[in-house]
Design a protein around this motif. Structure first.
Motif, mmCIF file in Angstrom:
data_model
loop_
_atom_site.group_PDB
_atom_site.id
_atom_site.type_symbol
_atom_site.label_atom_id
_atom_site.label_comp_id
_atom_site.label_asym_id
_atom_site.label_seq_id
_atom_site.Cartn_x
_atom_site.Cartn_y
_atom_site.Cartn_z
ATOM 1 N N ILE A 85 -3.685 -38.760 -50.467
ATOM 2 C CA ILE A 85 -4.529 -39.832 -50.477
ATOM 3 C C ILE A 85 -3.566 -40.822 -50.141
ATOM 4 N N MET A 86 -3.780 -41.407 -48.573
ATOM 5 C CA MET A 86 -3.209 -42.879 -48.231
ATOM 6 C C MET A 86 -4.189 -43.718 -48.374
ATOM 7 N N LEU A 87 -3.451 -44.717 -48.772
ATOM 8 C CA LEU A 87 -3.766 -46.002 -49.678
ATOM 9 C C LEU A 87 -3.908 -47.359 -48.048
ATOM 10 N N ASP A 88 -4.355 -47.550 -47.000
ATOM 11 C CA ASP A 88 -3.595 -48.745 -46.017
ATOM 12 C C ASP A 88 -4.403 -50.075 -46.567
ATOM 13 N N THR A 89 -3.227 -51.024 -47.228
ATOM 14 C CA THR A 89 -3.839 -52.082 -48.017
ATOM 15 C C THR A 89 -4.187 -53.685 -46.972
ATOM 16 N N LYS A 90 -4.199 -54.347 -47.609
ATOM 17 C CA LYS A 90 -4.446 -55.790 -46.621
ATOM 18 C C LYS A 90 -3.064 -55.826 -46.405
ATOM 19 N N GLY A 91 -2.929 -56.691 -45.332
ATOM 20 C CA GLY A 91 -1.392 -57.445 -45.070
ATOM 21 C C GLY A 91 -2.230 -58.781 -45.150
ATOM 22 N N PRO A 92 -0.662 -59.942 -45.292
ATOM 23 C CA PRO A 92 -0.898 -61.283 -45.080
ATOM 24 C C PRO A 92 -1.731 -61.430 -44.239
ATOM 25 N N GLU A 93 -2.969 -61.640 -43.773
ATOM 26 C CA GLU A 93 -3.981 -63.173 -42.623
ATOM 27 C C GLU A 93 -4.547 -63.608 -43.037
ATOM 28 N N ILE A 94 -4.706 -64.885 -41.705
ATOM 29 C CA ILE A 94 -5.419 -66.505 -41.683
ATOM 30 C C ILE A 94 -6.372 -66.245 -41.115
ATOM 31 N N ARG A 95 -7.714 -66.494 -41.801
ATOM 32 C CA ARG A 95 -8.691 -65.997 -40.977
ATOM 33 C C ARG A 95 -9.601 -68.145 -40.919
ATOM 34 N N THR A 96 -9.251 -68.163 -39.845
ATOM 35 C CA THR A 96 -9.138 -69.778 -39.413
ATOM 36 C C THR A 96 -11.411 -69.966 -39.518
ATOM 37 N N GLY A 97 -12.193 -68.572 -39.200
ATOM 38 C CA GLY A 97 -13.382 -68.992 -38.459
ATOM 39 C C GLY A 97 -13.855 -69.551 -36.916
ATOM 40 N N PHE A 98 -15.240 -70.251 -36.431
ATOM 41 C CA PHE A 98 -14.677 -70.001 -34.830
ATOM 42 C C PHE A 98 -13.992 -71.561 -35.295
ATOM 43 N N LEU A 99 -13.066 -71.783 -34.097
ATOM 44 C CA LEU A 99 -12.693 -72.904 -33.240
ATOM 45 C C LEU A 99 -13.793 -73.622 -32.837
ATOM 46 N N GLU A 100 -13.223 -75.182 -32.950
ATOM 47 C CA GLU A 100 -14.134 -76.386 -31.721
ATOM 48 C C GLU A 100 -13.715 -75.641 -30.218
ATOM 49 N N ASP A 101 -14.985 -75.667 -29.253
ATOM 50 C CA ASP A 101 -14.692 -75.018 -28.262
ATOM 51 C C ASP A 101 -14.269 -74.332 -27.527
ATOM 52 N N SER A 102 -13.712 -72.988 -28.896
ATOM 53 C CA SER A 102 -13.007 -72.062 -28.548
ATOM 54 C C SER A 102 -11.424 -72.204 -27.653
#
Length: 112
Positions: A85-102
């Motif tokens: 069994i290999m577990l691929d765990t979540k690493g650090p991440e930043i979720r910003t959501g939708f950005l104004e005017d992309s």
């Protein structure tokens, strides 16, 4: 006793039909997703040569992964196979959501 061999070789029919004594050195790693969570599908993957079941912890919850792990163990036991069994765990991440005017933004250490 007559021996069937390939012309100009030491390969016999018996050597082809006899199971190999050494294990293969490569491994087949399968990423287990929703379409493969059932014990029946896992048995098919083992039959196809799966040696390692990779669980992506970025998706699903603890209950789903615990159930999948139990199914992997049950399928491996049924087939008398060793499956790692290999577990691929979540690493650090930043979720910003939708950005104004992309438009991209610049993140600065300590900024709020």
């Amino acid at each position: 006793m007559e021996t069937n061999t390939l012309k100009n070789s030491n390969i016999t029919l018996e050597s082809i039909l006899t199971p190999a004594k050494q294990s293969r050195k490569t491994k087949v790693v399968c990423t287990i997703g929703p379409s493969c969570w059932s014990k029946e599908m896992l048995v098919q993957l083992i039959d196809a040569g799966m040696n390692v079941a990779r669980l992506n912890f970025s998706h699903g919850d603890h209950k789903v992964h615990a159930n999948t792990l139990a199914n992997i163990r049950a399928a491996a036991s049924e087939k008398h196979a060793n499956v790692a069994i290999m577990l691929d765990t979540k690493g650090p991440e930043i979720r910003t959501g939708f950005l104004e005017d992309s438009k991209p933004i610049e993140l600065k250490k300590g900024a709020k």
